[in-house]
Design a protein around this motif. Structure first.
Motif, short mmCIF file in Angstrom:
data_model
loop_
_atom_site.label_atom_id
_atom_site.label_comp_id
_atom_site.label_asym_id
_atom_site.label_seq_id
_atom_site.Cartn_x
_atom_site.Cartn_y
_atom_site.Cartn_z
N ASP A 186 10.86 -3.85 -15.26
CA ASP A 186 10.55 -2.95 -14.14
C ASP A 186 9.58 -3.58 -13.15
O ASP A 186 9.79 -3.55 -11.94
N ASP A 187 8.50 -4.13 -13.70
CA ASP A 187 7.49 -4.72 -12.81
C ASP A 187 8.06 -5.93 -12.07
O ASP A 187 7.76 -6.14 -10.90
N ILE A 188 8.87 -6.71 -12.78
CA ILE A 188 9.47 -7.87 -12.12
C ILE A 188 10.34 -7.42 -10.95
O ILE A 188 10.28 -7.98 -9.86
N ARG A 189 11.12 -6.35 -11.17
CA ARG A 189 11.99 -5.86 -10.10
C ARG A 189 11.22 -5.22 -8.96
O ARG A 189 11.51 -5.43 -7.78
N ARG A 190 10.22 -4.42 -9.33
CA ARG A 190 9.44 -3.73 -8.28
C ARG A 190 8.65 -4.74 -7.45
O ARG A 190 8.56 -4.61 -6.23
N ALA A 191 8.08 -5.72 -8.13
CA ALA A 191 7.32 -6.74 -7.41
C ALA A 191 8.25 -7.48 -6.44
O ALA A 191 7.88 -7.76 -5.29
N ASP A 192 9.46 -7.77 -6.91
CA ASP A 192 10.44 -8.45 -6.07
C ASP A 192 10.75 -7.61 -4.82
O ASP A 192 10.85 -8.15 -3.71
N ASP A 193 10.90 -6.30 -5.01
CA ASP A 193 11.12 -5.40 -3.87
C ASP A 193 10.03 -5.54 -2.81
O ASP A 193 10.27 -5.37 -1.61
N MET A 194 8.81 -5.77 -3.28
CA MET A 194 7.68 -5.85 -2.35
C MET A 194 7.47 -7.28 -1.85
O MET A 194 6.51 -7.55 -1.13
N GLY A 195 8.35 -8.20 -2.27
CA GLY A 195 8.24 -9.58 -1.78
C GLY A 195 7.41 -10.50 -2.65
O GLY A 195 6.90 -11.51 -2.18
N TYR A 196 7.29 -10.15 -3.93
CA TYR A 196 6.46 -10.96 -4.81
C TYR A 196 7.21 -11.37 -6.08
O TYR A 196 8.15 -10.70 -6.51
N PRO B 149 8.64 6.45 -9.96
CA PRO B 149 7.76 5.27 -9.85
C PRO B 149 7.15 5.18 -8.46
O PRO B 149 7.85 5.39 -7.46
N VAL B 150 5.88 4.86 -8.43
CA VAL B 150 5.19 4.62 -7.17
C VAL B 150 4.55 3.24 -7.22
O VAL B 150 3.89 2.89 -8.20
N LEU B 151 4.81 2.46 -6.18
CA LEU B 151 4.20 1.14 -6.07
C LEU B 151 3.18 1.15 -4.96
O LEU B 151 3.44 1.69 -3.88
N ILE B 152 2.06 0.54 -5.23
CA ILE B 152 1.01 0.46 -4.22
C ILE B 152 0.53 -0.98 -4.14
O ILE B 152 0.26 -1.61 -5.16
N VAL B 153 0.47 -1.52 -2.92
CA VAL B 153 -0.22 -2.78 -2.69
C VAL B 153 -1.50 -2.44 -1.96
O VAL B 153 -1.46 -1.81 -0.89
N THR B 154 -2.63 -2.79 -2.55
CA THR B 154 -3.91 -2.43 -1.95
C THR B 154 -4.37 -3.50 -0.97
O THR B 154 -3.87 -4.62 -0.98
N HIS B 155 -5.32 -3.14 -0.15
CA HIS B 155 -6.08 -4.18 0.56
C HIS B 155 -7.02 -4.83 -0.45
O HIS B 155 -7.10 -4.42 -1.61
N LYS B 156 -7.73 -5.86 0.00
CA LYS B 156 -8.64 -6.57 -0.90
C LYS B 156 -9.63 -5.62 -1.55
O LYS B 156 -10.28 -4.82 -0.86
N THR B 157 -9.75 -5.73 -2.85
CA THR B 157 -10.69 -4.89 -3.57
C THR B 157 -11.11 -5.62 -4.83
O THR B 157 -10.72 -6.77 -5.04
#
Lengths: 432, 432
Positions: free
Chosen positions: B240-250, B394-402
């Motif tokens: 799941d994480d591999i796929r979701r990360a891929d969706d977000m470009g990672y 599922p909710v994906l969040i990319v944060t700003h620097k923290t």
């Protein structure tokens, strides 16, 4: 380690352009770091350049000044002559020979000098018990000379490839990203100061060819033979070819390849196509990339800045610290007398080719082209015909593996068909 | 070059597994090449391994056999002890110490031993005037120890990063390409022989952590301190994480990072996200990649095979030829006594984070999550909510620097909202 030399290593720097000043800055900024890593202090004793009055971005007041680099090379108070003047004749060569003759080791960034006189200089250095190091001469900050000569010394090297002229790669990637013709981007690059005083050195592939010839000598244990490099510059590459190649999944790069086959030593530096998804295909802007292929290690790829003050000075300082640590080895990694006379390959290894031609709007036109290719013994892997603009239509062909001879025969046969307008463009597709 | 040592360099090889036999093959196949490059013959005098009767893919009849590696290390007829047994205690350590004590130089591929006892071994070697080389201990065939210790010796190193466990990268890229869960691919890797006898060494990040600790010592002039590496394995990474990360470009990689900041020395080896288009993001299968960042050279990236007979033996032989050529330097590139006690960073440098959580289908759920993040001082760069499966989405969040602290505070606050099901997943996004 046993009875180490802890006296300072004294540098004389000839040439105070971008790289020379970069070296001065590192020596000044990192005195402690260099000393702890070298096991002894690294200091600058004397410098030389053409114009003493020029304003330079470094404090040179602590160093003796010589207006003549030969005089600098002969000073008793230097151990290492750092040659950063450039040029393959005249002052640089005279000064390097003077340095060797007066018992100095040499660190240089001068690819032209080594490409033209490497064998002679290596022989002199060995006869005199001196060392020449030249990491900065190839691919700027990337420690590729070290990787090849030392890191991969347990391998028979099969192939060396590289994008080693950042200016050419900048021009090609900028043409693609901005959709601009070669001439426009060339002028941009000139305005940005990216080009040598004689731009042919860059865009004619000569500078990159120098680097390839040096790598080939180390890789294959042959005398450096720049004259045997097949050279072709990027001046004839059109924005059309860049776009069409991209459609077929390729990028155009000024790529150098050196390999030894049954045919002999191949050295070519010319525009060719590489898969867009390959590391070379993805290389953007002024970055350099070198691939080293050995029989045990497989493929090693190194990437980094190929030019500029910091990267090139970094390479110079790596050599300086090596000398301070006591590393001594022959110039090209083995005694100059053992370097073989290379047998230049009469023809390149077979490869797939990209062909672009303008087909006239006549019945049976494509069949006539296909027949010419068939008669030359060339089989087609992929073909794409675009819509007509006026009376001609661009046709792209990716061939199966064939020879350059066959390609030239086919191109020679196109005019007689009466259906091909203008000259066909052919570029090798390199397997990477 | 002046009065060179032309007597043969005599190797004693302890450990005749894949790498040991690889070394034997190179010495046998390339006797001439090694001799001309080293300036002297390189020969094997004696070998040792546990089981003499085992059928090995090499002719060992010309070498003396020792069943005890300590006895091998002490033989008078070897100059270099080549330690390829592995393990950070017991026989390997005893034999290496015996070698140093009896005046031998050492070449080793043993990352665990150096990570645990590097400082002590370096001190012993220097006190005894001996040299330890270990190119094969880090990133297999890639000459990264040489690049860092020698090629970049003119640089203050800012950062070292690397994907240095091929098995983990194989598992992660195979999970993605085949859409298989971790457990399945883990068993595949075991069946293919890709895993260490204790697979935790691989998938727990320990092996890669050893390598990072060694690189950090050289890069920053600090005592090797494996205990201070923040370690996290890949066992909890879901498809799941591999796929979701891929969706977000990672892409998710087991990436090691070592850097010195105002907070102290950071060493972390943990799964994190890197942009899919970055060189690390594009790294497939068992290949290794290391990035070295210096103040002058900028970023140098090296790529190649991280394991296997040929590549690892190539690295061993690079060290052997260095010794044959007379190269002598302290183990970590500077005297052991000058290596500083590192001050481990109390917290990692700030970064963007990837958060994945399962949101319950309740009114105002997303607002509650956003509020928890806001209270932790975290601002959101990108958010993506997927469709509901049963009662959660599922909710994906990319944060700003923290900071990791803030992330942990937020994760700690989610349960109380009553709208987050299960545990949230958080991974650092590394800038590369």
């Amino acid at each position: 380690m046993s009875a180490p030399d802890v006296s300072p290593l004294r540098l004389g720097i000839a040439g105070l352009g971008t790289v020379g000043i970069g070296v001065v800055k590192i020596v000044q900024r990192h005195a402690d770091l260099l000393s702890v890593r070298s096991g002894r202090p690294v200091v600058i004793t004397a410098v030389s350049a053409r114009d003493r009055t020029k304003n330079r971005d470094a404090d040179l007041s602590g160093y003796a000044w010589e207006s003549d680099p030969v005089a600098l090379a002969q000073r008793d108070d230097i151990d290492v002559f750092v040659e950063l003047m450039g040029g393959h004749e005249g002052a640089a060569k005279d000064a390097m020979e003077a340095a060797l003759n007066s018992g100095k080791d040499v660190v240089t960034a001068n690819k032209a000098l080594l490409a033209h006189h490497g064998q002679q200089l290596a022989e002199s250095a060995e006869a005199l018990g001196r060392v020449i190091r030249f990491e900065a001469a190839v691919a700027g900050g990337i420690p590729v000379i070290k990787a090849l000569t030392e890191g991969l010394s347990g391998n028979a090297i099969r192939r060396v490839m590289g994008v080693m002229n950042g200016t050419c790669n900048y021009i090609l990637t900028r043409m693609e990203s901005a959709g601009l013709p070669y001439e426009t981007v060339f002028e941009e690059a000139r305005a940005l100061g990216y080009l040598e005083a004689d731009p042919t050195l860059d865009v004619g592939g000569i500078d990159a060819g120098h680097k390839l010839a040096i790598l080939a000598a180390i890789a294959f244990g042959t005398k450096v033979s720049f004259d045997a490099v097949q050279l072709e510059g990027i001046g004839k590459i059109s924005i059309d070819d860049i776009r069409r190649a991209d459609d077929m999944g390729y990028k155009i790069k000024l790529l150098g390849v050196a390999q030894i086959t049954g045919r002999g030593l191949e050295q070519r530096m010319m525009p060719c196509l590489v898969p867009s998804s390959s590391p070379f295909g993805q290389l953007q802007g002024g970055t350099n990339m070198v691939l080293l292929e050995g029989d045990s290690v497989g493929q090693i790829v190194l990437r980094g800045a190929g030019a500029g003050e910091g990267p090139t000075a970094s390479a110079v300082m790596g050599d300086v610290v090596d000398l301070a640590r006591g590393l001594r080895m022959p110039t090209f990694g083995q005694p100059a007398a053992t370097l073989a006379d290379p047998v230049p390959a009469v023809a390149s290894a077979p490869a797939a080719y990209y062909l672009r031609l303008e087909l006239m709007d006549k019945p049976g036109a494509l069949a006539k082209v296909a027949m010419v290719l068939g008669e030359a013994g060339i089989s087609i892997s992929r073909m794409r015909q675009y819509g007509h603009a006026d009376t001609t239509a661009p046709v792209l062909i990716v061939t199966h593996k064939t020879t350059r001879d066959a390609i030239d025969r086919a191109i020679g046969g196109f005019p007689a068909t009466g259906v091909v307008a203008g000259d066909a463009v052919a570029m090798r597709i390199e397997e990477v």
